[in-house]
Design an enzyme around this catalytic site. Structure first.
Site, PDB file in Angstrom:
ATOM      1  N   TYR A 113       0.796  -1.241   0.000  1.00  0.00           N
ATOM      2  CA  TYR A 113       0.000   0.000   0.000  1.00  0.00           C
ATOM      3  C   TYR A 113       0.822   1.282   0.000  1.00  0.00           C
ATOM      4  CZ  TYR A 113      -3.538  -3.446   1.243  1.00  0.00           C
ATOM      5  OH  TYR A 113      -4.354  -4.547   1.245  1.00  0.00           O
ATOM      6  N   HIS A 170      -9.431   0.632  -5.141  1.00  0.00           N
ATOM      7  CA  HIS A 170      -8.438  -0.133  -4.389  1.00  0.00           C
ATOM      8  C   HIS A 170      -7.057   0.326  -4.815  1.00  0.00           C
ATOM      9  CE1 HIS A 170     -11.560  -2.700  -2.913  1.00  0.00           C
ATOM     10  NE2 HIS A 170     -12.017  -2.802  -4.147  1.00  0.00           N
TER      11      HIS A 170
HETATM   12  C1  DQA Z   1      -7.653  -2.614  -0.438  1.00  0.00           C
HETATM   13  C2  DQA Z   1      -7.686  -4.083  -0.860  1.00  0.00           C
HETATM   14  C3  DQA Z   1      -8.439  -4.918   0.155  1.00  0.00           C
HETATM   15  O1  DQA Z   1      -8.472  -6.273  -0.241  1.00  0.00           O
HETATM   16  C4  DQA Z   1      -7.761  -4.818   1.507  1.00  0.00           C
HETATM   17  O2  DQA Z   1      -8.503  -5.543   2.470  1.00  0.00           O
HETATM   18  C5  DQA Z   1      -7.501  -3.433   1.948  1.00  0.00           C
HETATM   19  C6  DQA Z   1      -7.094  -2.435   0.962  1.00  0.00           C
HETATM   20  C7  DQA Z   1      -6.782  -1.764  -1.400  1.00  0.00           C
HETATM   21  O3  DQA Z   1      -6.868  -0.541  -1.330  1.00  0.00           O
HETATM   22  O4  DQA Z   1      -6.004  -2.320  -2.174  1.00  0.00           O
HETATM   23  O5  DQA Z   1      -7.549  -3.123   3.138  1.00  0.00           O
HETATM   24  O6  DQA Z   1      -8.971  -2.102  -0.490  1.00  0.00           O
END
Ligand code: DQA
Length: 140
Positions: free
Chosen positions: A22, A99
Site C-alpha cells: 500500500y 483499491h
Molecule cells: C484494499 C484491498 C483490500 O483487499 C484490503 O482488504 C484493503 C485495501 C486496497 O486498497 O487495495 O484493506 O482495499
C-alpha cells in the site's frame, strides 16, 4: 461538483501497514494530495474514514443531495459487506469503488467484490493514484 472520499477498515493505517503493498505514504498525506487535486480542477471534496461498517453505512445514507459522487475504498469490507452494498444501492449518489492494490492479482478472497455490481465503476491497482483516477472519472 462536490465529492466525498471514503476510506474503510484499516485504511487509516496506510503508510504503516504492509508498505510493500500500500506504499509508504500516510492516509493524511494521500488525502492532502487528493484535496489539492480536486480543488485544482475547480471542485470540492470532503473526507470520511472509519474502521466501523455501520458508520460507513450511516455516512453513505446521509449523502443524497449533498454530493455529486463518492469514491469509496471499503478495505476488506469490499469482499463481504452486504450492509455496505445495500447502503450504496439505497442512495442516488454514484459511487466508484477504489483499491490501491490490484485485488485481482492477489489472494483468491480478494478477487470477489460484493460492491462492484452496485457501483458506477471501479479503479484498482494504481496505488494512491487510484483515488485521483476515480475522481477524474466524474468530470472528464
Ligand atoms: C484494499 C484491498 C483490500 O483487499 C484490503 O482488504 C484493503 C485495501 C486496497 O486498497 O487495495 O484493506 O482495499
Amino acid at each position: 461538483m462536490k465529492f466525498l472520499v471514503m476510506n474503510g477498515v484499516n485504511l487509516a493505517r496506510t503508510g504503516r501497514r504492509e508498505r510493500g503493498v500500500y506504499g509508504e505514504e500516510t492516509l493524511d498525506a494521500i488525502e492532502e494530495e487528493i484535496g489539492a487535486f480536486v480543488r485544482a480542477h475547480g471542485h470540492e471534496v470532503d473526507f470520511f474514514r472509519s474502521d466501523l461498517e455501520g458508520e460507513l453505512c450511516a455516512k453513505l445514507g446521509q449523502t443524497d443531495g449533498v454530493y455529486d459522487g463518492i469514491v469509496l475504498n471499503a478495505g476488506a469490507y469490499t469482499h463481504y459487506s452486504y450492509a455496505i452494498r445495500d447502503a450504496i444501492a439505497g442512495i442516488g449518489v454514484p459511487v466508484v469503488e477504489v483499491h490501491m492494490s490490484n485485488v485481482c492479482a492477489r489472494e483468491e478472497f480478494r478477487k470477489k467484490s460484493v460492491l462492484t455490481e452496485v457501483c458506477r465503476g471501479e479503479v484498482l491497482g494504481f496505488g494512491k493514484k487510484s483515488y485521483l483516477l476515480a475522481l477524474e472519472g466524474f468530470w472528464l
